[in-house]
Design a protein around this motif. Structure first.
Motif, PDB file in Angstrom:
ATOM      1  N   GLN A  44       0.832  -1.202   0.000  1.00  0.00           N
ATOM      2  CA  GLN A  44       0.000   0.000   0.000  1.00  0.00           C
ATOM      3  C   GLN A  44       0.869   1.255   0.000  1.00  0.00           C
ATOM      4  O   GLN A  44       0.663   2.158   0.795  1.00  0.00           O
ATOM      5  CB  GLN A  44      -0.891   0.016   1.246  1.00  0.00           C
ATOM      6  CG  GLN A  44      -1.650  -1.249   1.505  1.00  0.00           C
ATOM      7  CD  GLN A  44      -2.953  -1.275   0.745  1.00  0.00           C
ATOM      8  OE1 GLN A  44      -3.098  -0.594  -0.286  1.00  0.00           O
ATOM      9  NE2 GLN A  44      -3.898  -2.053   1.217  1.00  0.00           N
ATOM     10  N   LEU A 109       5.185   7.258   7.161  1.00  0.00           N
ATOM     11  CA  LEU A 109       4.084   6.292   7.244  1.00  0.00           C
ATOM     12  C   LEU A 109       4.510   4.936   6.692  1.00  0.00           C
ATOM     13  O   LEU A 109       4.215   3.886   7.259  1.00  0.00           O
ATOM     14  CB  LEU A 109       2.865   6.817   6.479  1.00  0.00           C
ATOM     15  CG  LEU A 109       2.148   8.009   7.127  1.00  0.00           C
ATOM     16  CD1 LEU A 109       1.142   8.615   6.170  1.00  0.00           C
ATOM     17  CD2 LEU A 109       1.462   7.596   8.415  1.00  0.00           C
ATOM     18  N   ASN A 112       6.800   2.967   8.979  1.00  0.00           N
ATOM     19  CA  ASN A 112       6.022   2.386  10.075  1.00  0.00           C
ATOM     20  C   ASN A 112       5.267   1.149   9.577  1.00  0.00           C
ATOM     21  O   ASN A 112       5.288   0.094  10.205  1.00  0.00           O
ATOM     22  CB  ASN A 112       5.050   3.435  10.617  1.00  0.00           C
ATOM     23  CG  ASN A 112       4.400   2.998  11.913  1.00  0.00           C
ATOM     24  OD1 ASN A 112       5.049   2.431  12.776  1.00  0.00           O
ATOM     25  ND2 ASN A 112       3.107   3.248  12.037  1.00  0.00           N
ATOM     26  N   TYR A 113       4.668   1.271   8.422  1.00  0.00           N
ATOM     27  CA  TYR A 113       3.877   0.188   7.834  1.00  0.00           C
ATOM     28  C   TYR A 113       4.760  -1.010   7.484  1.00  0.00           C
ATOM     29  O   TYR A 113       4.418  -2.161   7.754  1.00  0.00           O
ATOM     30  CB  TYR A 113       3.138   0.743   6.614  1.00  0.00           C
ATOM     31  CG  TYR A 113       2.650  -0.278   5.615  1.00  0.00           C
ATOM     32  CD1 TYR A 113       1.746  -1.281   5.998  1.00  0.00           C
ATOM     33  CD2 TYR A 113       3.049  -0.204   4.280  1.00  0.00           C
ATOM     34  CE1 TYR A 113       1.293  -2.205   5.072  1.00  0.00           C
ATOM     35  CE2 TYR A 113       2.590  -1.125   3.353  1.00  0.00           C
ATOM     36  CZ  TYR A 113       1.727  -2.120   3.751  1.00  0.00           C
ATOM     37  OH  TYR A 113       1.275  -3.027   2.844  1.00  0.00           O
TER      38      TYR A 113
ATOM     39  N   LYS B  40      -0.331  -1.205  15.620  1.00  0.00           N
ATOM     40  CA  LYS B  40       0.633  -0.495  14.796  1.00  0.00           C
ATOM     41  C   LYS B  40       0.273  -0.487  13.308  1.00  0.00           C
ATOM     42  O   LYS B  40       0.195   0.560  12.690  1.00  0.00           O
ATOM     43  CB  LYS B  40       1.995  -1.116  14.976  1.00  0.00           C
ATOM     44  CG  LYS B  40       3.113  -0.269  14.418  1.00  0.00           C
ATOM     45  CD  LYS B  40       4.408  -0.854  14.859  1.00  0.00           C
ATOM     46  CE  LYS B  40       5.560   0.008  14.420  1.00  0.00           C
ATOM     47  NZ  LYS B  40       6.809  -0.577  14.835  1.00  0.00           N
ATOM     48  N   PHE B  41       0.042  -1.656  12.790  1.00  0.00           N
ATOM     49  CA  PHE B  41      -0.188  -1.716  11.349  1.00  0.00           C
ATOM     50  C   PHE B  41      -1.614  -1.354  11.004  1.00  0.00           C
ATOM     51  O   PHE B  41      -1.907  -0.940   9.905  1.00  0.00           O
ATOM     52  CB  PHE B  41       0.150  -3.107  10.816  1.00  0.00           C
ATOM     53  CG  PHE B  41       1.565  -3.466  11.112  1.00  0.00           C
ATOM     54  CD1 PHE B  41       1.869  -4.587  11.854  1.00  0.00           C
ATOM     55  CD2 PHE B  41       2.587  -2.635  10.699  1.00  0.00           C
ATOM     56  CE1 PHE B  41       3.169  -4.886  12.157  1.00  0.00           C
ATOM     57  CE2 PHE B  41       3.887  -2.931  11.001  1.00  0.00           C
ATOM     58  CZ  PHE B  41       4.184  -4.055  11.741  1.00  0.00           C
ATOM     59  N   THR B  44      -2.020   2.337   9.758  1.00  0.00           N
ATOM     60  CA  THR B  44      -1.639   2.743   8.417  1.00  0.00           C
ATOM     61  C   THR B  44      -2.188   1.810   7.349  1.00  0.00           C
ATOM     62  O   THR B  44      -2.379   2.221   6.223  1.00  0.00           O
ATOM     63  CB  THR B  44      -0.113   2.800   8.289  1.00  0.00           C
ATOM     64  OG1 THR B  44       0.422   1.704   8.996  1.00  0.00           O
ATOM     65  CG2 THR B  44       0.406   4.093   8.842  1.00  0.00           C
ATOM     66  N   LYS B  45      -2.458   0.594   7.737  1.00  0.00           N
ATOM     67  CA  LYS B  45      -2.885  -0.378   6.733  1.00  0.00           C
ATOM     68  C   LYS B  45      -4.247  -0.014   6.161  1.00  0.00           C
ATOM     69  O   LYS B  45      -4.526  -0.224   4.984  1.00  0.00           O
ATOM     70  CB  LYS B  45      -2.965  -1.769   7.360  1.00  0.00           C
ATOM     71  CG  LYS B  45      -2.499  -2.867   6.408  1.00  0.00           C
ATOM     72  CD  LYS B  45      -2.484  -4.192   7.113  1.00  0.00           C
ATOM     73  CE  LYS B  45      -1.967  -5.276   6.200  1.00  0.00           C
ATOM     74  NZ  LYS B  45      -1.892  -6.537   6.909  1.00  0.00           N
TER      75      LYS B  45
END
Lengths: 167, 429
Positions: A44, A109, A112-113, B40-41, B44-45
């Motif tokens: 993503q 971002l 982090n992802y 955490k994910f 943003t996911k």
């Protein structure tokens, strides 16, 4: 022969990357271990941002491989030279990001992802360096942040502490 | 809208004053780690990173990390005024403790200035250049740091020059301050030993003060309801037990390990006296080794461990580390031998004249004062690099009676009730 993986960005661009480079990302490493990564790995992340992420990972990978091949002799001098090289590279990398703030936050971002703690920490420090010593108004302008304090609230925070006696 | 306003104010009320301890911190850490593992994910996911993100798009975890990179002073003066979200993060106990852990300590160099009397200059040691010299940071440090006695977790203990019996606890970054009542010993704080300590079992910060062991050790607990010093007996039950000459001996600041374990050298060739601030009990810790000249040692805090520099001879210093406080387990870490090369001088200093004063660079660099003739205004300093095994002479000119204090800036505040009650007591510098 290094194992290659294909990463697919959110705008459908394909990036061919060595396994060792991309395994720095815990997220992708897990995907590979789980066997979910057959064929293209969809991410993503936009192609522009992903390119930056990979640039970082390759530089890191490069560094660790060289260190492994070194014998002790002359290592110290080499390390020093390498440190200089890395500094120079990091400066260039951060200058580019400073000029393009949108990419900077996308990259934050993304790190982090993708779970890249070293990159995340580096970028956090970069943002902090950009902001350090600036007045609140300057910071708000810099990042388009709205001041949501009423004047009374602002006064209240200022009064939270102050020297109880004259320094 | 009004609700939101109120909840924000409530939050501020709750979080304005607090004392954090390692135990609480750990608790908060666990919570934070759990949150990160679980969420955490998720943050943003759910959203594709397609470009044109701004700082407001960052999840709290990332913003939190960015904010921990700032110095405490900047957070207090500027950053927390940016917006409510930033202010809320910065004011949280979790943030304050994480920020404190991440920040490295700086070394404050407190040098005496001859005139006016007892005035001291404070400089901040920034980094060493090629291990031989120092950059002195000339950024203004509040002048009240001139009378600094001790520092721990961002809180410093300072001596009031006008009201000489007065001590203040101050946080230079957020301007929090507390004035302590005069000690029962009526000490004017010249030639006494003090330290700021933290009792992990009760989360309390305690100030200890030792003027004379016959009088006992005085302890003041920040935030205690009766606002009074407590007195406990000294380390010796009868005067005859003292290993030192009472006329000549002066109690100095103890070497304080992790804010909890206090160690004093008392001129004995057998033991040092120590205290765990949690149980406030004295104990003697026997010196390591069996040599005759065991009194020739210096104590130092190296990265949270008590280190003992034992000067075996003019060409050898053994370095011991106390591994276990309860079992008195010493372990010899390394020796400094005179074949270590020295730069910038033709002759080696006599090791017996070296005094270990402080550790730098995560304990990899030990700073020694080289004792010279009485008429020299400046002391000479040597630096020992543990990795390179090199002893080098520093070019720094440092006045006699200079003190070195490790200081970590933080946003820590203590109980609200401790604010200065008597307005007449002012510190003037």
């Amino acid at each position: 022969m290094a194992i290659m993986y294909a990463l697919k960005s959110s705008d459908n661009e394909i990036f061919e990357v060595e396994q060792k480079v991309i395994e720095q990302s815990e997220t992708i490493k897990k995907m590979i271990e789980d066997g979910a990564a057959t064929g293209e790995i969809p991410l993503q992340v936009s192609s522009k941002t992903l390119a930056k992420v990979l640039e970082w990972c390759k530089q890191r990978q490069h560094k660790t491989v060289e260190n492994e091949n070194d014998d002790n002799k002359g290592k110290r001098k080499k390390e020093r030279d390498e440190d200089d090289d890395i500094k120079e590279w990091e400066n260039k990398f951060s200058d580019e990001l400073k000029a393009d703030k949108d990419v900077l936050f996308d990259l934050l971002l993304a790190s982090n992802y993708l779970d890249l703690p070293a990159l995340l920490s580096f970028l956090c420090q970069l943002v902090a360096d950009m902001v350090a010593g600036k007045m609140p108004e300057e910071i708000r302008r810099m990042f388009n942040i709205e001041n949501d304090f009423t004047p009374e609230e602002e006064k209240a925070i200022t009064a939270e502490h102050g020297w109880a006696f004259q320094p | 809208m009004e609700d939101e306003q109120n909840s924000w104010l409530d939050f501020r009320q709750e979080n304005m004053f607090q004392i954090l301890t390692p135990y609480e911190e750990r608790d908060i850490y666990d919570k934070l780690a759990e949150k990160q593992r679980g969420g955490k994910f998720h943050v943003t996911k759910s959203k594709t990173i397609v470009g044109k993100s701004s700082v407001t798009d960052l999840p709290d975890e990332i913003l939190f990390q960015i904010l921990t990179k700032f110095p405490a002073e900047d957070l207090h003066d500027n950053i927390r005024f940016v917006c409510k979200r930033w202010h809320k993060l910065i004011s949280s106990g979790c943030f304050i403790s994480q920020h404190m852990q991440q920040n490295k300590s700086q070394l404050l160099i407190v040098t005496p200035v001859l005139l006016p009397c007892e005035n001291r200059q404070v400089k901040q040691l920034e980094k060493h250049v090629k291990a031989l010299d120092f950059n002195l940071n000339t950024a203004p440090i509040p002048r009240m740091a001139q009378q600094i006695l001790s520092s721990f977790n961002g809180l410093i203990l300072i001596h009031d020059r006008e009201h000489r019996r007065q001590l203040h606890v101050v946080n230079l970054a957020n301007k929090f301050s507390v004035t302590l009542p005069s000690c029962p010993s009526a000490c004017e704080h010249v030639g006494c030993g003090t330290a700021i300590t933290l009792d992990p079992s009760t989360s309390e910060y305690k100030i200890v003060h030792m003027f004379a062991d016959g009088f006992g050790l005085e302890i003041f607990t920040l935030g205690c309801p009766d606002k009074a010093w407590k007195r406990i007996r000294g380390p010796f039950r009868v005067p005859e037990e003292r290993p030192f000459n009472v006329e000549k001996f002066r109690w100095e600041n103890p070497v304080c390990i992790n804010g909890q374990f206090l160690h004093w050298s008392v001129g004995s060739d057998e033991y040092i006296v120590s205290m765990n601030i949690s149980n406030e009990k004295w104990r003697r810790i026997h010196l390591p080794g069996n040599d005759r000249y065991r009194y020739r040692y210096d104590l130092l805090d190296i990265e949270g461990n008590l280190a003992l520099f034992y000067k075996v001879s003019n060409t050898q210093i053994d370095v011991w580390v106390l591994e276990d406080y309860e079992k008195q387990g010493w372990i010899q870490r390394y020796s400094i031998m005179s074949e270590s090369r020295i730069h910038g001088t033709r002759s080696l200093p006599e090791f017996r004249k070296l005094h270990a004063v402080t550790a730098l660079e995560d304990g990899h660099l030990i700073m020694f004062r080289h004792q010279r003739g009485k008429h020299d205004l400046n002391d000479c300093y040597c630096l020992y690099d543990i990795k390179q095994r090199e002893l080098k002479r520093s070019r720094m000119k440092i006045k006699r009676k200079t003190k070195f204090i490790h200081h970590k800036s933080s946003l820590l505040v203590c109980s609200r009730n401790e604010k200065l009650a008597d307005k007449d007591l002012k510190v003037t510098v």
